[in-house]
Write a protein that holds these residues in place. Structure first.
Motif, PDB file in Angstrom:
ATOM      1  N   ASN A 125     -34.938 -44.413  39.977  1.00 43.93           N
ATOM      2  CA  ASN A 125     -36.404 -44.395  39.847  1.00 43.93           C
ATOM      3  C   ASN A 125     -36.964 -45.753  39.415  1.00 43.93           C
ATOM      4  N   SER A 126     -36.104 -46.743  39.290  1.00 42.12           N
ATOM      5  CA  SER A 126     -36.516 -48.057  38.789  1.00 42.12           C
ATOM      6  C   SER A 126     -37.300 -48.830  39.838  1.00 42.12           C
ATOM      7  N   GLY A 172     -22.655 -44.342  24.499  1.00 42.16           N
ATOM      8  CA  GLY A 172     -24.018 -44.814  24.259  1.00 42.16           C
ATOM      9  C   GLY A 172     -24.736 -45.178  25.542  1.00 42.16           C
ATOM     10  N   SER A 173     -24.002 -45.756  26.496  1.00 39.07           N
ATOM     11  CA  SER A 173     -24.604 -46.108  27.784  1.00 39.07           C
ATOM     12  C   SER A 173     -24.954 -44.856  28.582  1.00 39.07           C
ATOM     13  N   GLN A 174     -24.117 -43.833  28.481  1.00 38.58           N
ATOM     14  CA  GLN A 174     -24.411 -42.581  29.163  1.00 38.58           C
ATOM     15  C   GLN A 174     -25.701 -41.961  28.614  1.00 38.58           C
ATOM     16  N   LEU A 175     -25.830 -41.947  27.310  1.00 39.27           N
ATOM     17  CA  LEU A 175     -27.041 -41.392  26.691  1.00 39.27           C
ATOM     18  C   LEU A 175     -28.259 -42.251  27.013  1.00 39.27           C
ATOM     19  N   GLY A 176     -28.060 -43.575  27.070  1.00 41.79           N
ATOM     20  CA  GLY A 176     -29.169 -44.472  27.379  1.00 41.79           C
ATOM     21  C   GLY A 176     -29.735 -44.242  28.764  1.00 41.79           C
ATOM     22  N   SER A 220     -33.904 -43.715  28.861  1.00 42.91           N
ATOM     23  CA  SER A 220     -34.824 -44.744  29.344  1.00 42.91           C
ATOM     24  C   SER A 220     -35.401 -44.421  30.721  1.00 42.91           C
ATOM     25  N   PRO A 221     -36.730 -44.301  30.825  1.00 46.01           N
ATOM     26  CA  PRO A 221     -37.390 -44.180  32.131  1.00 46.01           C
ATOM     27  C   PRO A 221     -37.566 -45.572  32.727  1.00 46.01           C
ATOM     28  N   GLN A 222     -36.504 -46.134  33.232  1.00 43.55           N
ATOM     29  CA  GLN A 222     -36.433 -47.562  33.577  1.00 43.55           C
ATOM     30  C   GLN A 222     -37.608 -48.037  34.419  1.00 43.55           C
ATOM     31  N   ASN A 247     -36.342 -40.873  22.155  1.00 43.39           N
ATOM     32  CA  ASN A 247     -35.681 -40.277  23.319  1.00 43.39           C
ATOM     33  C   ASN A 247     -34.166 -40.248  23.127  1.00 43.39           C
ATOM     34  N   LEU A 248     -33.622 -41.348  22.628  1.00 44.50           N
ATOM     35  CA  LEU A 248     -32.177 -41.433  22.413  1.00 44.50           C
ATOM     36  C   LEU A 248     -31.720 -40.409  21.374  1.00 44.50           C
TER      37      LEU A 248
END
Length: 217
Positions: A83-84, A133-137, A141-143, A156-157
């Protein structure tokens, strides 16, 4: 007192190596892999960092750094949010460029190609290899969207961390990989007096063979 340094005075004379037609591999992917290995062994910082340039539906270009994660079937793979901004631009125009710059070796590689999504199974496998942490990020994040403040991300995190506590974090449906399939690859080796070596590989659209040529610096 040291003379004030001006931007126009910043320059480097490149003398580390040369690049000639009799040195290169006939296949640019193999040539890239050789250079990548040399950069890796030279401990180049962020050796897999590459500039990805895209163009939107209105013809406006944009560029950003992404990380190469694989070379799969002669294509360059990276992962992102579908969606970025970059994903929207890719949907509008599937022709992109990549640039690798390894200043420690005085080398640059420029790639032009078409881009498409990787298989969903590949995205799933890579997602679960990432740090927790990257998976949760990826969920938090709605990039590329405008957000009110940093606290929005932190909240959100916190929420997704609680939601998936003591669970396997599922891959978001809006997250996955792309692969860039090259049709040109240029290898640049810095040389003295700005007379750099530039070798271009172009893929013949009929035969599928790679054709090499030397470009003036």
């Amino acid at each position: 007192m040291d003379k004030e340094l001006h931007i126009e005075d910043i320059r480097t004379d490149y003398r580390l190596a040369a690049l000639s037609e009799d040195q290169i591999d006939k296949d640019p992917i193999r040539q890239f892999e050789q250079w990548f290995e040399q950069a890796l062994h030279s401990k180049v910082i962020e050796v897999n960092a590459m500039t990805l340039a895209t163009v939107d539906a209105d013809g406006s270009p944009s560029a950003r750094i992404v990380l190469l994660k694989d070379i799969e079937n002669d294509a360059f793979v990276f992962y992102t949010n579908y969606n970025s901004q970059k994903a929207k631009e890719i949907a509008a125009n599937p022709k992109v460029s990549l640039v690798f710059f390894w200043p420690d070796l005085q080398r640059q590689v420029r790639i032009k190609g078409t881009i498409e999504k990787v298989a969903s199974t590949n995205s799933e496998t890579y997602f679960h290899s990432r740090p927790a942490g990257s998976q949760l990020g990826a969920w938090a994040s709605p990039q590329s969207d405008v957000i009110p403040n940093r606290d929005f991300l932190e909240q959100n995190l916190k929420e997704v961390s609680e939601k998936y506590k003591d669970q396997i974090v599922p891959k978001p449906p809006h997250w996955g990989g792309y692969k860039v399939i090259p049709f040109t690859m240029e290898f640049w080796q810095g040389r003295t007096n700005r007379l750099h070596d530039r070798i271009l590989y172009s893929k013949d659209v009929i035969s599928g063979n790679w054709i090499t040529s030397r470009l003036a610096p």
